[in-house]
Design an enzyme around this catalytic site. Structure first.
Site, PDB file in Angstrom:
ATOM      1  N   SER A 105       0.815  -1.212   0.049  1.00  0.00           N
ATOM      2  CA  SER A 105       0.101   0.145   0.087  1.00  0.00           C
ATOM      3  C   SER A 105       0.943   1.280   0.056  1.00  0.00           C
ATOM      4  CB  SER A 105      -0.935   0.179   1.299  1.00  0.00           C
ATOM      5  OG  SER A 105      -1.653   1.231   1.352  1.00  0.00           O
ATOM      6  N   TYR A 140      -1.926  -1.380  10.370  1.00  0.00           N
ATOM      7  CA  TYR A 140      -1.850  -1.333   8.915  1.00  0.00           C
ATOM      8  C   TYR A 140      -0.706  -0.863   8.079  1.00  0.00           C
ATOM      9  CZ  TYR A 140      -3.673  -1.632   4.054  1.00  0.00           C
ATOM     10  OH  TYR A 140      -3.859  -1.780   2.692  1.00  0.00           O
TER      11      TYR A 140
HETATM   12  P1  NAD Z   1     -11.108  -7.163  -0.094  1.00  0.00           P
HETATM   13  O1  NAD Z   1     -11.457  -7.176   1.256  1.00  0.00           O
HETATM   14  O2  NAD Z   1     -11.799  -7.084  -1.332  1.00  0.00           O
HETATM   15  O3  NAD Z   1     -10.153  -8.599  -0.435  1.00  0.00           O
HETATM   16  C1  NAD Z   1      -9.358  -9.096   0.569  1.00  0.00           C
HETATM   17  C2  NAD Z   1      -9.070 -10.416   0.265  1.00  0.00           C
HETATM   18  O4  NAD Z   1      -8.289 -11.104   1.324  1.00  0.00           O
HETATM   19  C3  NAD Z   1     -10.410 -11.364   0.436  1.00  0.00           C
HETATM   20  O5  NAD Z   1     -10.415 -12.143  -0.514  1.00  0.00           O
HETATM   21  C4  NAD Z   1     -10.162 -12.110   1.717  1.00  0.00           C
HETATM   22  O6  NAD Z   1     -10.736 -13.336   1.819  1.00  0.00           O
HETATM   23  C5  NAD Z   1      -8.870 -12.104   1.900  1.00  0.00           C
HETATM   24  N1  NAD Z   1      -8.424 -12.338   3.157  1.00  0.00           N
HETATM   25  C6  NAD Z   1      -8.315 -11.594   4.293  1.00  0.00           C
HETATM   26  N2  NAD Z   1      -8.120 -12.182   5.478  1.00  0.00           N
HETATM   27  C7  NAD Z   1      -7.609 -13.445   5.331  1.00  0.00           C
HETATM   28  C8  NAD Z   1      -7.401 -14.550   5.877  1.00  0.00           C
HETATM   29  N3  NAD Z   1      -6.989 -14.355   7.255  1.00  0.00           N
HETATM   30  N4  NAD Z   1      -7.069 -15.632   5.359  1.00  0.00           N
HETATM   31  C9  NAD Z   1      -7.110 -15.822   3.828  1.00  0.00           C
HETATM   32  N5  NAD Z   1      -7.379 -14.755   3.087  1.00  0.00           N
HETATM   33  C10 NAD Z   1      -7.768 -13.481   3.747  1.00  0.00           C
HETATM   34  O7  NAD Z   1      -9.774  -6.047  -0.050  1.00  0.00           O
HETATM   35  P2  NAD Z   1      -9.134  -5.501  -1.423  1.00  0.00           P
HETATM   36  O8  NAD Z   1      -9.315  -4.063  -0.988  1.00  0.00           O
HETATM   37  O9  NAD Z   1      -9.239  -6.153  -2.565  1.00  0.00           O
HETATM   38  O10 NAD Z   1      -7.471  -5.685  -0.928  1.00  0.00           O
HETATM   39  C11 NAD Z   1      -6.638  -6.421  -1.482  1.00  0.00           C
HETATM   40  C12 NAD Z   1      -5.054  -5.963  -0.937  1.00  0.00           C
HETATM   41  O11 NAD Z   1      -4.890  -4.596  -1.521  1.00  0.00           O
HETATM   42  C13 NAD Z   1      -4.876  -5.819   0.419  1.00  0.00           C
HETATM   43  O12 NAD Z   1      -3.879  -6.532   0.830  1.00  0.00           O
HETATM   44  C14 NAD Z   1      -5.055  -4.619   0.936  1.00  0.00           C
HETATM   45  O13 NAD Z   1      -4.253  -4.321   1.918  1.00  0.00           O
HETATM   46  C15 NAD Z   1      -4.461  -3.894  -0.410  1.00  0.00           C
HETATM   47  N6  NAD Z   1      -4.986  -2.582  -0.496  1.00  0.00           N
HETATM   48  C16 NAD Z   1      -5.861  -2.176  -1.033  1.00  0.00           C
HETATM   49  C17 NAD Z   1      -6.305  -0.996  -1.125  1.00  0.00           C
HETATM   50  C18 NAD Z   1      -7.760  -0.216  -1.236  1.00  0.00           C
HETATM   51  O14 NAD Z   1      -7.849   1.040  -1.538  1.00  0.00           O
HETATM   52  N7  NAD Z   1      -8.838  -1.289  -1.513  1.00  0.00           N
HETATM   53  C19 NAD Z   1      -5.265  -0.206  -1.117  1.00  0.00           C
HETATM   54  C20 NAD Z   1      -4.259  -0.580  -0.868  1.00  0.00           C
HETATM   55  C21 NAD Z   1      -3.741  -1.610  -0.841  1.00  0.00           C
END
Ligand code: NAD
Length: 244
Positions: free
Chosen positions: A142, A155
């Site tokens: 991130s 985080y």
């Molecule tokens: P999301 O909540 O849609 O997806 C998260 C995924 O992680 C889900 O499929 C969930 O099953 C999986 N997950 C969570 N805990 C878990 C566990 N204990 N075991 C197995 N799987 C697990 O989130 P997203 O926004 O698509 O985020 C995906 C990645 O991108 C993450 O690492 C997040 O930190 C990163 N990210 C997101 C953003 C944003 O703005 N959405 C920004 C920067 C980074």
């Protein structure tokens, strides 16, 4: 057919990465912690895909995710560590960031990606030898791990650890395995649906005047996967907000 294991790929950024890699010719292994039906439906929709459920906070399930992938697909060319958890906690509310929250986030956002690489290492190296080109790990971190921002201090500190781990692993695993990270800013996913303040910041202040769509991040992943040369890079994909 090369095989990509994409963790957390039934929603948000992971789902977009899975679709993109499928279009790029990968057999995709979809994964999530709990949404089994969504994962199986996605696997049926993609040309060559399967779904495996695993809770990545548990070491035994990290190991079995890699083992089952190898049993069913025979190889892993690309590991995308996308699964992650977040929680909004005001940075100045120190007592709210309890040890339990620190430990839970660290286990999923930092320890799990490292251990998945550890379990997949031999398979990735075997693929590199087979194809005569390096195998690949891509960590989704991130911009909060680069700039002092983000949903909470646990985080952001975890994502900073993931960025540094990316560089350390790139050095340790070269030349057979390249390791890079993508560091998104705001991405429109279920995780950020209610983040009105962040959305306003990106719309008003970022040079590109919007948050990312999951497909924007998947495009960077496809670029990193396609390269045979980039390693140890953390690509900030935040529409230029870090410049302001
Ligand atoms: P999301 O909540 O849609 O997806 C998260 C995924 O992680 C889900 O499929 C969930 O099953 C999986 N997950 C969570 N805990 C878990 C566990 N204990 N075991 C197995 N799987 C697990 O989130 P997203 O926004 O698509 O985020 C995906 C990645 O991108 C993450 O690492 C997040 O930190 C990163 N990210 C997101 C953003 C944003 O703005 N959405 C920004 C920067 C980074």
């Amino acid at each position: 057919m090369p095989v990509a294991l994409v963790t957390g790929s039934t929603s948000g950024i992971g789902a977009a990465i899975a679709h993109r890699l499928s279009r790029e010719g990968y057999e995709v292994v979809l994964h999530s912690r709990s949404s089994v039906e969504a994962g199986q439906a996605m696997a049926r929709d993609l040309p060559a895909a399967r779904y495996i459920q695993a809770d990545l906070s548990l070491e035994e399930q990290r190991r079995s995710l890699v083992e089952q992938t190898l049993r069913e697909c025979g190889r892993i060319d690309l590991l995308v560590n996308n699964a992650g958890i977040s929680e909004v906690i005001a940075h100045n509310d120190l007592l709210a960031a309890t040890p339990e929250i620190w430990q839970r986030m660290h286990e999923v956002n930092v320890v799990a990606p490292f251990r998945l690489v550890a379990h997949a290492r031999a398979a990735l190296e075997a693929c590199a030898k087979l194809r005569g080109r390096p195998a690949c790990v891509i960590n989704i971190s991130s911009h909060a791990g680069v700039r002092p921002k983000g949903a909470s201090i646990p985080y952001s500190a975890g994502k900073a650890a993931l960025n540094h781990m990316t560089r350390l692993l790139a050095l340790s695993l070269a030349p057979d395995i390249r390791v890079n990270a993508v560091a998104p800013g705001l991405v429109e996913t279920p995780l950020t649906e209610s983040w009105a303040t962040a959305r306003a910041l990106w719309t008003e202040k970022s040079p590109m005047r919007r948050g990312a769509q999951p497909q924007d991040i998947a495009q960077v992943v496809a670029l990193l996967a396609d390269s045979d040369y980039l390693t140890g890079e953390v690509i900030v994909s935040d529409g230029g907000l870090n410049l302001t």
